[in-house]
Design a protein around this motif. Sequence first.
Motif, PDB file in Angstrom:
ATOM      1  N   HIS A 253     -35.453 -11.447  15.154  1.00 48.13           N
ATOM      2  CA  HIS A 253     -34.452 -11.501  14.080  1.00 48.13           C
ATOM      3  C   HIS A 253     -33.739 -10.155  13.931  1.00 48.13           C
ATOM      4  O   HIS A 253     -32.564 -10.105  13.569  1.00 48.13           O
ATOM      5  N   LEU A 254     -34.447  -9.058  14.219  1.00 53.15           N
ATOM      6  CA  LEU A 254     -33.853  -7.725  14.122  1.00 53.15           C
ATOM      7  C   LEU A 254     -32.687  -7.581  15.096  1.00 53.15           C
ATOM      8  O   LEU A 254     -31.633  -7.044  14.738  1.00 53.15           O
ATOM      9  N   GLU A 255     -32.856  -8.057  16.332  1.00 53.07           N
ATOM     10  CA  GLU A 255     -31.778  -7.976  17.313  1.00 53.07           C
ATOM     11  C   GLU A 255     -30.587  -8.819  16.876  1.00 53.07           C
ATOM     12  O   GLU A 255     -29.438  -8.423  17.056  1.00 53.07           O
ATOM     13  N   SER A 256     -30.865  -9.977  16.301  1.00 55.34           N
ATOM     14  CA  SER A 256     -29.790 -10.829  15.812  1.00 55.34           C
ATOM     15  C   SER A 256     -29.006 -10.144  14.692  1.00 55.34           C
ATOM     16  O   SER A 256     -27.775 -10.169  14.677  1.00 55.34           O
ATOM     17  N   GLN A 257     -29.729  -9.511  13.765  1.00 52.24           N
ATOM     18  CA  GLN A 257     -29.058  -8.803  12.679  1.00 52.24           C
ATOM     19  C   GLN A 257     -28.271  -7.601  13.185  1.00 52.24           C
ATOM     20  O   GLN A 257     -27.191  -7.284  12.676  1.00 52.24           O
ATOM     21  N   LEU A 258     -28.808  -6.929  14.207  1.00 51.02           N
ATOM     22  CA  LEU A 258     -28.088  -5.806  14.810  1.00 51.02           C
ATOM     23  C   LEU A 258     -26.746  -6.266  15.356  1.00 51.02           C
ATOM     24  O   LEU A 258     -25.704  -5.612  15.133  1.00 51.02           O
ATOM     25  N   LEU A 259     -26.746  -7.394  16.047  1.00 49.68           N
ATOM     26  CA  LEU A 259     -25.508  -7.914  16.617  1.00 49.68           C
ATOM     27  C   LEU A 259     -24.525  -8.309  15.518  1.00 49.68           C
ATOM     28  O   LEU A 259     -23.325  -7.998  15.589  1.00 49.68           O
ATOM     29  N   ILE A 260     -25.017  -8.961  14.480  1.00 50.16           N
ATOM     30  CA  ILE A 260     -24.133  -9.421  13.403  1.00 50.16           C
ATOM     31  C   ILE A 260     -23.545  -8.244  12.631  1.00 50.16           C
ATOM     32  O   ILE A 260     -22.332  -8.176  12.390  1.00 50.16           O
ATOM     33  N   TYR A 261     -24.389  -7.281  12.234  1.00 50.54           N
ATOM     34  CA  TYR A 261     -23.903  -6.166  11.418  1.00 50.54           C
ATOM     35  C   TYR A 261     -22.997  -5.225  12.218  1.00 50.54           C
ATOM     36  O   TYR A 261     -22.041  -4.668  11.672  1.00 50.54           O
ATOM     37  N   SER A 262     -23.295  -5.030  13.505  1.00 53.41           N
ATOM     38  CA  SER A 262     -22.399  -4.213  14.328  1.00 53.41           C
ATOM     39  C   SER A 262     -21.035  -4.880  14.444  1.00 53.41           C
ATOM     40  O   SER A 262     -19.993  -4.206  14.420  1.00 53.41           O
ATOM     41  N   GLU A 263     -21.023  -6.201  14.523  1.00 56.36           N
ATOM     42  CA  GLU A 263     -19.766  -6.936  14.576  1.00 56.36           C
ATOM     43  C   GLU A 263     -18.997  -6.782  13.270  1.00 56.36           C
ATOM     44  O   GLU A 263     -17.785  -6.499  13.277  1.00 56.36           O
ATOM     45  N   VAL A 264     -19.676  -6.928  12.130  1.00 54.24           N
ATOM     46  CA  VAL A 264     -19.009  -6.840  10.824  1.00 54.24           C
ATOM     47  C   VAL A 264     -18.477  -5.431  10.577  1.00 54.24           C
ATOM     48  O   VAL A 264     -17.324  -5.251  10.150  1.00 54.24           O
ATOM     49  N   ILE A 265     -19.302  -4.424  10.840  1.00 58.41           N
ATOM     50  CA  ILE A 265     -18.884  -3.032  10.603  1.00 58.41           C
ATOM     51  C   ILE A 265     -17.723  -2.664  11.503  1.00 58.41           C
ATOM     52  O   ILE A 265     -16.720  -2.072  11.069  1.00 58.41           O
ATOM     53  N   ALA A 266     -17.842  -3.010  12.793  1.00 58.48           N
ATOM     54  CA  ALA A 266     -16.793  -2.645  13.748  1.00 58.48           C
ATOM     55  C   ALA A 266     -15.468  -3.326  13.410  1.00 58.48           C
ATOM     56  O   ALA A 266     -14.400  -2.696  13.449  1.00 58.48           O
ATOM     57  N   THR A 267     -15.514  -4.603  13.069  1.00 56.05           N
ATOM     58  CA  THR A 267     -14.279  -5.309  12.740  1.00 56.05           C
ATOM     59  C   THR A 267     -13.670  -4.809  11.438  1.00 56.05           C
ATOM     60  O   THR A 267     -12.442  -4.761  11.310  1.00 56.05           O
ATOM     61  N   SER A 268     -14.501  -4.428  10.486  1.00 60.56           N
ATOM     62  CA  SER A 268     -13.968  -3.891   9.225  1.00 60.56           C
ATOM     63  C   SER A 268     -13.242  -2.567   9.462  1.00 60.56           C
ATOM     64  O   SER A 268     -12.144  -2.343   8.923  1.00 60.56           O
ATOM     65  N   ILE A 269     -13.842  -1.703  10.266  1.00 61.62           N
ATOM     66  CA  ILE A 269     -13.190  -0.421  10.595  1.00 61.62           C
ATOM     67  C   ILE A 269     -11.900  -0.670  11.357  1.00 61.62           C
ATOM     68  O   ILE A 269     -10.863  -0.052  11.085  1.00 61.62           O
ATOM     69  N   ALA A 270     -11.973  -1.598  12.330  1.00 58.67           N
ATOM     70  CA  ALA A 270     -10.780  -1.904  13.127  1.00 58.67           C
ATOM     71  C   ALA A 270      -9.668  -2.461  12.247  1.00 58.67           C
ATOM     72  O   ALA A 270      -8.487  -2.113  12.422  1.00 58.67           O
ATOM     73  N   LEU A 271     -10.025  -3.326  11.294  1.00 53.62           N
ATOM     74  CA  LEU A 271      -9.010  -3.888  10.397  1.00 53.62           C
ATOM     75  C   LEU A 271      -8.376  -2.797   9.540  1.00 53.62           C
ATOM     76  O   LEU A 271      -7.159  -2.815   9.294  1.00 53.62           O
ATOM     77  N   THR A 272      -9.175  -1.831   9.095  1.00 51.55           N
ATOM     78  CA  THR A 272      -8.632  -0.708   8.318  1.00 51.55           C
ATOM     79  C   THR A 272      -7.603   0.065   9.133  1.00 51.55           C
ATOM     80  O   THR A 272      -6.498   0.367   8.653  1.00 51.55           O
ATOM     81  N   PHE A 273      -7.951   0.383  10.377  1.00 47.42           N
ATOM     82  CA  PHE A 273      -7.012   1.086  11.254  1.00 47.42           C
ATOM     83  C   PHE A 273      -5.736   0.267  11.466  1.00 47.42           C
ATOM     84  O   PHE A 273      -4.622   0.813  11.458  1.00 47.42           O
ATOM     85  N   CYS A 274      -5.897  -1.047  11.649  1.00 47.16           N
ATOM     86  CA  CYS A 274      -4.741  -1.905  11.893  1.00 47.16           C
ATOM     87  C   CYS A 274      -3.821  -1.964  10.672  1.00 47.16           C
ATOM     88  O   CYS A 274      -2.590  -1.923  10.809  1.00 47.16           O
ATOM     89  N   ILE A 275      -4.409  -2.059   9.475  1.00 46.74           N
ATOM     90  CA  ILE A 275      -3.598  -2.124   8.261  1.00 46.74           C
ATOM     91  C   ILE A 275      -2.807  -0.842   8.066  1.00 46.74           C
ATOM     92  O   ILE A 275      -1.609  -0.862   7.744  1.00 46.74           O
ATOM     93  N   VAL A 276      -3.475   0.308   8.282  1.00 47.46           N
ATOM     94  CA  VAL A 276      -2.768   1.589   8.163  1.00 47.46           C
ATOM     95  C   VAL A 276      -1.651   1.667   9.196  1.00 47.46           C
ATOM     96  O   VAL A 276      -0.535   2.131   8.901  1.00 47.46           O
ATOM     97  N   ALA A 277      -1.936   1.197  10.428  1.00 48.43           N
ATOM     98  CA  ALA A 277      -0.914   1.227  11.471  1.00 48.43           C
ATOM     99  C   ALA A 277       0.280   0.348  11.105  1.00 48.43           C
ATOM    100  O   ALA A 277       1.441   0.747  11.310  1.00 48.43           O
TER     101      ALA A 277
END
Length: 613
Positions: A253-277
Amino acid sequence: MCCWNRNIKKNYAIGKKIENIAFIVTIVIVLGLFTLPIIIYYTSRYHTDTFNNASINYTGFHSNISGISQNFTRLSWSQDNDASECHEYIGTACKNFLHQWFQCTIGEGELNIGVSQQEQNQHEQTIGSLNNYLEYYKQCQQQSSAFICQYFFPLADCSTGKSYKATKEYCLLMSIGVCSDLWTLANNFSYGSLLPDCSTLPNASNNSYSVIIPIEGMDDTNGTDGIVCREDFVKIDLICEPRCDSFEQTSSHLESQLLIYSEVIATSIALTFCIVAIIVVIKEYKILLAYPSVLVVFQVIDMTVLVIVLIITAIDRYGLYCGSVSLLETLKHPSFFCKFSGAVSHYVYINMPLWWFFHVAIFFHKVLFPFQANRFEKLGHNKYIFATVTTLSILLPLPAIIICLSVDKFKYNINRFPPTLCGSNGAMWFYSITLPMDVLFAAGVIMLIIVLWTMRNKTTFLKKRSHTKLSTAEKKILLVFTYFIIFGVFNIARQSYIDAGSEKFEATLEEYFECEALGHIPGKCDRGTFDKIRSPYMGAVAYILMNLIPLSILNFILKWSSVKSAGNKAVNLIKRCFSFLHREIAFVTSCESVPDELSSKSDRSTNSQNSAV
């Protein structure tokens, strides 16, 4: 002096040859590296040919008949002198098996059976019904397919009058052995009329040709009524099926959560950069929406759409992707959002490399053919080039997406657990995404190498002593190209590995589902066989690298001098606010001290009056 000049020229000529050789070697190495994903894919496909017919939506009875072993010493049949009828077999379900059985028994002559053509048609329909019933039980299906063909289509030797039939022992082996649970289920669901009555079949014990099939582990399954499903399976119609909302590909379950949270964090940061752009683009639209800078803006739009879909997925992952509590049912009938996310990801994965490639090609043309590029700009030809590039980038991804949406074989489906962006099957994904991306990146990287090699004596970008410098915009766009190459190369390598192992993954997963279908027995079904095929850590790295693209684009479109000026203004404004607050606090403090002073004076005067009295 003459000899010295001659040596200088000779050394210069040798140096030029070495540089040219180095240039050619670099090109060859780049081509070799971009050929590796293709080699890996085809090599892996070659090693997994045995899984080519595997699918999570099981292939059914007909495909297994052709795979029956020719070692018929494991089969049991009864031989009698009662071949009253001889008819040519006209069906398809048991064609391969009957020919092989005929070779083992009669050997020569024409293949005939003791069933009329009308009865053959009825039996073919019966086998089709059994096929629908047996499709989730491969082990029983594979072992019982020979018996079913023997039972419905007994061989007949017209020259000797002998017939070859299925035996009572073989029937009992199926009904109380390897297929006992299914036999019970069939009777419970009114399919009993399709099954043979074992007591009516001839006994094999009096026949020298009878050899019982040895089946391993025929008694190590639980009874149907008392089966216990694993925690990520659910009992549906007396069968354990994987739950769509809890089945996980990873071993922990830890590996599954790692994949999910890395996806959420990365996409949130990417969306922030995109909105500013996008905000900067709107503010500087006159500059950034001009050709060819607008190609970078299109990349921002693509990335924004992709990360929004990923964030929506994170909000209600299972509600959006699971059309049923059963994962098998969901895989057969993907949800609308699954198809939508598959189409979006498919389009973006092709569209973004196209924008990148055309931008590199334009940069290549401007640097290597500056006079022609300036002439095109003066004559107004750039608008036609831009229209052509835009049209190609928009239309080229569409054919593959239309095929995936309209052809059931290539439909978008869940390809990872927990589910995220859906995709097509391995072959379609490779030929429509991985291979085009690989070709585009290879061509673009070679063009960039040629550009940098041509500029090496003219720019401070690679050499300190020079008179010509790359402009800030050129350096920034090279950074955009480089970051996209880093993400793209990693994604190509990862995707080609996934595409190559997709058939094996599906077959291994299918085997596991079948193993758990009649209940969980500790130590019997091993999830490790498919856990290791796809690494969640590689997926996490891919999502983190995805942030490089909007970050590099934001760096390209931002004017850092303006940012610095705005930052200085913000700092000065903050300082003024603090200074103003400080003065206000000082003023309030001084106002509060006046009453205190007055009260202290009043107290002193009162005390003096009291002492006088």
